[in-house]
Design a protein around this motif. Structure first.
Motif, mmCIF file in Angstrom:
data_model
loop_
_atom_site.group_PDB
_atom_site.id
_atom_site.type_symbol
_atom_site.label_atom_id
_atom_site.label_comp_id
_atom_site.label_asym_id
_atom_site.label_seq_id
_atom_site.Cartn_x
_atom_site.Cartn_y
_atom_site.Cartn_z
ATOM 1 N N PRO A 32 -5.086 -13.657 41.121
ATOM 2 C CA PRO A 32 -5.385 -12.436 41.877
ATOM 3 C C PRO A 32 -6.714 -11.827 41.433
ATOM 4 N N THR A 33 -7.171 -10.820 42.150
ATOM 5 C CA THR A 33 -8.354 -10.066 41.737
ATOM 6 C C THR A 33 -8.032 -9.263 40.483
ATOM 7 N N GLU A 34 -9.040 -8.598 39.950
ATOM 8 C CA GLU A 34 -8.838 -7.769 38.761
ATOM 9 C C GLU A 34 -7.773 -6.698 39.006
ATOM 10 N N GLU A 35 -7.827 -6.074 40.185
ATOM 11 C CA GLU A 35 -6.808 -5.080 40.524
ATOM 12 C C GLU A 35 -5.422 -5.707 40.529
ATOM 13 N N GLY A 36 -5.322 -6.907 41.107
ATOM 14 C CA GLY A 36 -4.046 -7.593 41.190
ATOM 15 C C GLY A 36 -3.499 -7.964 39.819
ATOM 16 N N ILE A 37 -4.383 -8.410 38.923
ATOM 17 C CA ILE A 37 -3.947 -8.774 37.574
ATOM 18 C C ILE A 37 -3.327 -7.570 36.871
ATOM 19 N N ILE A 38 -3.988 -6.424 36.976
ATOM 20 C CA ILE A 38 -3.469 -5.216 36.325
ATOM 21 C C ILE A 38 -2.191 -4.735 37.007
ATOM 22 N N GLU A 39 -2.191 -4.692 38.326
ATOM 23 C CA GLU A 39 -1.009 -4.219 39.050
ATOM 24 C C GLU A 39 0.216 -5.087 38.788
ATOM 25 N N GLU A 40 0.017 -6.400 38.751
ATOM 26 C CA GLU A 40 1.141 -7.329 38.635
ATOM 27 C C GLU A 40 1.651 -7.493 37.212
ATOM 28 N N ASN A 41 0.830 -7.129 36.221
ATOM 29 C CA ASN A 41 1.212 -7.413 34.838
ATOM 30 C C ASN A 41 1.399 -6.175 33.971
ATOM 31 N N PHE A 42 1.106 -5.000 34.508
ATOM 32 C CA PHE A 42 1.303 -3.768 33.748
ATOM 33 C C PHE A 42 2.766 -3.346 33.789
ATOM 34 N N THR A 43 3.287 -2.962 32.646
ATOM 35 C CA THR A 43 4.606 -2.333 32.580
ATOM 36 C C THR A 43 4.484 -0.856 32.948
ATOM 37 N N ALA A 44 3.409 -0.227 32.471
ATOM 38 C CA ALA A 44 3.172 1.194 32.740
ATOM 39 C C ALA A 44 2.484 1.348 34.100
ATOM 40 N N ALA A 69 2.387 3.706 36.189
ATOM 41 C CA ALA A 69 1.732 4.994 36.445
ATOM 42 C C ALA A 69 0.282 4.998 35.966
ATOM 43 N N SER A 70 -0.054 4.070 35.078
ATOM 44 C CA SER A 70 -1.412 4.013 34.517
ATOM 45 C C SER A 70 -2.312 3.013 35.223
ATOM 46 N N VAL A 71 -1.795 2.332 36.240
ATOM 47 C CA VAL A 71 -2.528 1.235 36.868
ATOM 48 C C VAL A 71 -3.875 1.679 37.434
ATOM 49 N N LEU A 72 -3.904 2.736 38.214
ATOM 50 C CA LEU A 72 -5.157 3.152 38.872
ATOM 51 C C LEU A 72 -6.226 3.520 37.849
ATOM 52 N N GLN A 73 -5.856 4.247 36.808
ATOM 53 C CA GLN A 73 -6.836 4.607 35.783
ATOM 54 C C GLN A 73 -7.282 3.376 35.013
ATOM 55 N N ALA A 74 -6.355 2.465 34.752
ATOM 56 C CA ALA A 74 -6.699 1.233 34.025
ATOM 57 C C ALA A 74 -7.705 0.408 34.816
ATOM 58 N N ILE A 75 -7.527 0.351 36.130
ATOM 59 C CA ILE A 75 -8.462 -0.395 36.976
ATOM 60 C C ILE A 75 -9.865 0.202 36.884
ATOM 61 N N GLU A 76 -9.960 1.505 36.982
ATOM 62 C CA GLU A 76 -11.273 2.153 36.894
ATOM 63 C C GLU A 76 -11.893 1.954 35.512
ATOM 64 N N ASP A 77 -11.070 2.036 34.475
ATOM 65 C CA ASP A 77 -11.588 1.826 33.118
ATOM 66 C C ASP A 77 -12.045 0.379 32.931
ATOM 67 N N TYR A 78 -11.308 -0.553 33.520
ATOM 68 C CA TYR A 78 -11.709 -1.962 33.439
ATOM 69 C C TYR A 78 -13.110 -2.142 34.014
ATOM 70 N N TYR A 79 -13.321 -1.642 35.227
ATOM 71 C CA TYR A 79 -14.615 -1.830 35.876
ATOM 72 C C TYR A 79 -15.743 -1.154 35.102
ATOM 73 N N ALA A 80 -15.466 0.015 34.512
ATOM 74 C CA ALA A 80 -16.492 0.707 33.731
ATOM 75 C C ALA A 80 -16.893 -0.126 32.515
ATOM 76 N N LEU A 81 -15.899 -0.683 31.822
ATOM 77 C CA LEU A 81 -16.184 -1.525 30.657
ATOM 78 C C LEU A 81 -16.879 -2.820 31.068
ATOM 79 N N TYR A 82 -16.418 -3.407 32.156
ATOM 80 C CA TYR A 82 -16.985 -4.672 32.626
ATOM 81 C C TYR A 82 -18.454 -4.494 33.023
#
Length: 216
Positions: free
Chosen positions: A48-60, A62-75
């Motif tokens: 999957p895309t980066e969003e898909g990897i986080i969405e499909e594998n996160f337990t938390a 509720a944190s998915v959207l913020q994690a996605i934005e943080d991923y892109y900022a770091l990347y």
């Protein structure tokens, strides 16, 4: 058959972006999902895309959207801090353009991540077509992205080759009926073994020129 188009994977094939991607994923998994993940675990999530990897594998969740934005900022930030300049690959892409060969990218990256990398590394100017994970319903190893790229380029599969660093790349290229080659010419690549035998494996960019010269 002459080579009229070369289709490439991106991460681990044209750009040494896998270490950066791993680092950004590890940071957001640790911060937002409170767990450590290894490179091998991350590779097993790829598809999957980066969003898909986080969405499909996160337990938390509720944190998915913020994690996605943080991923892109770091990347994105990582491209401007000691990122390796792969001059050999830039020269290869320039050579293909000068020879009139069409260049395509088929990547599982999101369009957002692909634009970040291709613009930061000044590679976008070389590509005649780019199919990202956002552009297909079925990611590699499905050949959908390859078929779509060839259709847009107007080139038959017999006049194109596919080049990638992962098992999924080899499976996708073979499924599309293309001559398909594995590469291990960057510091980090996804696969050293393949479920189907590629038409060749290149450990150095210089070796690839021999293939091009033999198929003019």
């Amino acid at each position: 058959m002459s080579i009229k188009a070369v289709l490439f994977d991106f991460d681990g094939t044209l750009a040494d972006t896998l270490p950066l991607s791993f680092s950004a994923f590890k940071a957001v998994f640790k911060q937002h999902d409170h767990r450590e993940v290894t490179n091998d675990e991350l590779i097993s999530m790829f598809g999957p895309t980066e969003e898909g990897i986080i969405e499909e594998n996160f337990t938390a969740q509720a944190s998915v959207l913020q994690a996605i934005e943080d991923y892109y900022a770091l990347y994105e930030k990582g491209h401007y801090t000691n990122f390796p300049n792969e001059k050999e690959l830039v020269d290869l892409l320039r050579h293909l353009k000068e020879q009139g060969v069409k260049i395509g990218v088929i990547t599982g990256k999101s369009r957002r991540a692909f634009v970040i990398s291709s613009e930061a590394l000044q590679l976008q100017r070389f590509f005649d077509v780019a199919i990202t994970g956002d552009d297909v319903g079925k990611p590699k190893p499905d050949p959908e992205g390859i078929h779509k790229a060839l259709q847009l380029l107007g080139i038959d599969h017999s006049n194109a080759i596919f080049v990638g660093d992962s098992n999924a790349d080899i499976l996708a290229g073979k499924a599309a009926g293309l001559r398909t080659y594995g590469v291990r010419w960057l510091s980090t690549y996804q696969s050293s073994e393949y479920d189907r035998i590629p038409d060749g494996v290149f450990n150095r960019v210089a070796e690839f020129y021999k293939l091009l010269d033999a198929n003019r």
